[in-house]
Each structure stands twice: as structure tokens, then as C-alpha cells.
Design a protein around this motif. Sequence first.
Motif, PDB file in Angstrom:
ATOM      1  N   UNK A  48       0.821  -1.208   0.000  1.00 41.74           N
ATOM      2  CA  UNK A  48       0.000   0.000   0.000  1.00 41.74           C
ATOM      3  C   UNK A  48       0.856   1.260   0.000  1.00 41.74           C
ATOM      4  N   UNK A  49       1.997   1.225   0.677  1.00 42.97           N
ATOM      5  CA  UNK A  49       2.878   2.388   0.657  1.00 42.97           C
ATOM      6  C   UNK A  49       3.509   2.598  -0.710  1.00 42.97           C
ATOM      7  N   UNK A  50       3.721   1.510  -1.437  1.00 43.86           N
ATOM      8  CA  UNK A  50       4.262   1.639  -2.795  1.00 43.86           C
ATOM      9  C   UNK A  50       3.242   2.245  -3.744  1.00 43.86           C
ATOM     10  N   UNK A  51       1.980   1.853  -3.598  1.00 48.47           N
ATOM     11  CA  UNK A  51       0.934   2.352  -4.495  1.00 48.47           C
ATOM     12  C   UNK A  51       0.306   3.642  -3.994  1.00 48.47           C
ATOM     13  N   UNK A  52       0.404   3.895  -2.705  1.00 45.10           N
ATOM     14  CA  UNK A  52      -0.175   5.107  -2.146  1.00 45.10           C
ATOM     15  C   UNK A  52      -1.650   5.018  -1.841  1.00 45.10           C
ATOM     16  N   UNK A  53      -2.210   3.822  -1.880  1.00 43.97           N
ATOM     17  CA  UNK A  53      -3.642   3.713  -1.585  1.00 43.97           C
ATOM     18  C   UNK A  53      -3.969   2.335  -1.036  1.00 43.97           C
ATOM     19  N   UNK A  54      -5.153   2.232  -0.468  1.00 46.43           N
ATOM     20  CA  UNK A  54      -5.667   0.979   0.088  1.00 46.43           C
ATOM     21  C   UNK A  54      -6.623   0.324  -0.897  1.00 46.43           C
ATOM     22  N   UNK A  55      -7.663  -0.331  -0.391  1.00 46.92           N
ATOM     23  CA  UNK A  55      -8.056  -0.354   1.020  1.00 46.92           C
ATOM     24  C   UNK A  55      -7.158  -1.253   1.863  1.00 46.92           C
ATOM     25  N   UNK A  56      -7.007  -0.857   3.119  1.00 46.46           N
ATOM     26  CA  UNK A  56      -6.180  -1.595   4.060  1.00 46.46           C
ATOM     27  C   UNK A  56      -6.838  -1.500   5.439  1.00 46.46           C
ATOM     28  N   UNK A  57      -6.714  -2.587   6.198  1.00 47.04           N
ATOM     29  CA  UNK A  57      -7.426  -2.653   7.469  1.00 47.04           C
ATOM     30  C   UNK A  57      -6.546  -3.268   8.558  1.00 47.04           C
ATOM     31  N   UNK A  58      -6.945  -3.027   9.799  1.00 48.92           N
ATOM     32  CA  UNK A  58      -6.546  -3.867  10.916  1.00 48.92           C
ATOM     33  C   UNK A  58      -7.717  -4.790  11.208  1.00 48.92           C
ATOM     34  N   UNK A  62      -8.593 -10.675  18.488  1.00 51.01           N
ATOM     35  CA  UNK A  62      -9.036 -10.921  19.864  1.00 51.01           C
ATOM     36  C   UNK A  62      -8.873  -9.618  20.653  1.00 51.01           C
ATOM     37  N   UNK A  63      -9.691  -9.394  21.673  1.00 52.12           N
ATOM     38  CA  UNK A  63     -10.861 -10.219  22.004  1.00 52.12           C
ATOM     39  C   UNK A  63     -12.011  -9.934  21.048  1.00 52.12           C
ATOM     40  N   UNK A  64     -12.914 -10.850  20.943  1.00 50.71           N
ATOM     41  CA  UNK A  64     -14.091 -10.637  20.112  1.00 50.71           C
ATOM     42  C   UNK A  64     -15.167  -9.981  20.969  1.00 50.71           C
ATOM     43  N   UNK A  65     -15.644  -8.849  20.499  1.00 56.41           N
ATOM     44  CA  UNK A  65     -16.642  -8.083  21.242  1.00 56.41           C
ATOM     45  C   UNK A  65     -17.900  -7.978  20.402  1.00 56.41           C
ATOM     46  N   UNK A  66     -19.041  -8.434  20.910  1.00 63.22           N
ATOM     47  CA  UNK A  66     -20.285  -8.343  20.133  1.00 63.22           C
ATOM     48  C   UNK A  66     -20.568  -6.895  19.717  1.00 63.22           C
ATOM     49  N   UNK A  67     -20.832  -6.726  18.430  1.00 66.80           N
ATOM     50  CA  UNK A  67     -21.144  -5.399  17.910  1.00 66.80           C
ATOM     51  C   UNK A  67     -19.947  -4.574  17.513  1.00 66.80           C
ATOM     52  N   UNK A  68     -18.748  -5.001  17.867  1.00 69.41           N
ATOM     53  CA  UNK A  68     -17.552  -4.237  17.511  1.00 69.41           C
ATOM     54  C   UNK A  68     -17.158  -4.509  16.064  1.00 69.41           C
ATOM     55  N   UNK A  69     -16.632  -3.477  15.398  1.00 71.26           N
ATOM     56  CA  UNK A  69     -16.210  -3.630  14.014  1.00 71.26           C
ATOM     57  C   UNK A  69     -15.067  -4.628  13.918  1.00 71.26           C
ATOM     58  N   UNK A  70     -15.208  -5.586  12.994  1.00 74.27           N
ATOM     59  CA  UNK A  70     -14.152  -6.584  12.821  1.00 74.27           C
ATOM     60  C   UNK A  70     -12.973  -6.026  12.031  1.00 74.27           C
ATOM     61  N   UNK A  71     -13.267  -5.102  11.097  1.00 74.48           N
ATOM     62  CA  UNK A  71     -12.232  -4.478  10.282  1.00 74.48           C
ATOM     63  C   UNK A  71     -12.137  -2.998  10.643  1.00 74.48           C
ATOM     64  N   UNK A 202      -4.409  -7.826  16.633  1.00 74.70           N
ATOM     65  CA  UNK A 202      -4.884  -7.497  15.294  1.00 74.70           C
ATOM     66  C   UNK A 202      -3.869  -7.993  14.265  1.00 74.70           C
ATOM     67  N   UNK A 203      -4.240  -7.867  13.002  1.00 71.20           N
ATOM     68  CA  UNK A 203      -3.291  -8.091  11.913  1.00 71.20           C
ATOM     69  C   UNK A 203      -3.650  -7.131  10.779  1.00 71.20           C
ATOM     70  N   UNK A 204      -2.655  -6.757   9.980  1.00 71.82           N
ATOM     71  CA  UNK A 204      -2.876  -5.926   8.807  1.00 71.82           C
ATOM     72  C   UNK A 204      -3.412  -6.810   7.689  1.00 71.82           C
TER      73      UNK A 204
END
Length: 275
Positions: A48-58, A62-71, A202-204
Motif C-alpha cells: 500500500x505504501x508503494x501504491x499510495x492507496x488501500x483499502x487496508x485494514x486492521x 481478539x478479544x471478540x466483542x459483540x457489535x464491535x467492528x471486525x475491520x 490485530x493483523x494488517x
Amino acid sequence: MAGPHARTVLPPPAHVVTVPQRTEPPRDEPPAPVKSGGPWTDDPYAHSLLTGHGPLYLRRIAPTTPGAAELLPLDVERWCAGPSVADTDVLRRCTGPVLDVGCGPGRLVAALAVRGVAALGVDVSPAAVARTRRHGGAALRRSVFERLPREGSWDTVLLMDGNLGIGGDPVALLVRLRGLVRPGGRLLAEAAGDDVDERLTVRVEDAHGRHGRPFAWARTGTTALLHAADVTGWTLGKRWVSEGRAFVELHRPDRGQPPRTHEEHLTAHRRPTHP
């Protein structure tokens, strides 16, 4: 004429029928597994740094929280662009020398260099360090928890773009940064936009599922940041919001007791247990 050791090849008997070998239709092969690279190094962040754009996420592991955004989206386009209005507000508060912790593609380090302010970026990503240098900034590939130049004498330390998450423990990070800045120096930190206080694994990951290895991270809103600053010996200078981003200016006192270790902070602020 055949030599004395030549062999005579006879035709097959009449009753032997040579059947051509049937070719099996190709089978559907399972897709190759996605390889996982190191956090922030050979994972999709480098691409992404080479291209200058995403999309990219974390991706929240863990932990898994109900209702929390996964990405959790990463704002690669903004990081790879020039300084925004909110960035410029931060840059005006910088006095050199400046240390940009987790400098990423280096927009702030390069902008400070243009202004004639001595600045150094540190980042664990080779792609980030290379891009910073290409744009005229000075950068080292190093973790903030490793030995750094000018320890205890930086006038300003920057902690932008979610980098309060580094190491997954904001208290430990603020203890470390207090040892980097000079007495009377400042820390300019960006807090999470929502008032959160999370410790995560998390992971990228990109939009195609390519990802790096899991690592510890934190999401720290303004309230949690101010609490961590208080227990680690920082004093509040200013706090403001610009372009929807929350910022805090903290100061290391000129005089006073030396900062406590991370273990001492944990002991002093541990919740009491009840039988």
C-alpha cells in the motif's frame, strides 16, 4: 549389418492390443494459501505504501466483542498525501529536534524538513523508511522500544495516526516516550476518534485477504490517553479537535521525581481485589 551384440526387436503378438493411455481431466486445485508476512514489514502495508492507496485494514483477532467492528480501516491515502489542515496545526506546534514515532510514509518528517526543523522518523517498516527518505525526510528502521539517537534530549515527540496503539500498552509507551523527550519537552499525540480504551490482537489485511502476522495493538481515546498521561508523569498542555481528529499536547515537567517504571505504575494503579 548388425553387430554381434545387437538385439532383435520382434513385433508384438497378434493378440496383444495396444490401448492408448487415457488422459484424466484436470482436477480443480484448491487455491494457494495466503502467505502471512511480518507485521508492518512484508505484509500488505508495504504494498500500500508503494501504491499510495488501500483499502487496508486492521482485522480484530481478539478479544471478540459483540457489535464491535471486525475491520478497522487504515487511512493510507491520507498518510501518503501531503500534510492536511489538521497536520499543519500539529506542525506549527513542533520545535526541533523532533522525533516522529511510527512515521509511516513520512509526510510530517518531510514537511518539517522543508520548514527547516530538524526531525527524524522511526518506523519498523522498510517501505515506510524508504518512502520517507525519498521525500526528503530522515528516517531509521527501528522500534521505539529499541535504543534511539538523542535519548532524553528530543524537544518534541510526535505520535500520530493511531500510533498510541504501538505495543498494545499505552502506559508502557508513554513511559518510554517520557524517557526520550527532554525535561520541559512536549509530546503531540493523536487519540482515537471515539472515546475507547481497548487492548487488542490485530493483523494488517487488505481487501483480498492477504495479511500479516497478528500483533498487540491498542485503541486509545482522549479520556484513556489523559489517564495514561497522568499516571506516567506527563502534564496536560492543550487538547483540540481538527478535521474530526482529536489531539493532545503533553509536557514532561522541568523538575520533579524521575518517572516510575511501568511495573511501578501497574502496582500504584492496580485495582484492589476483594475476597
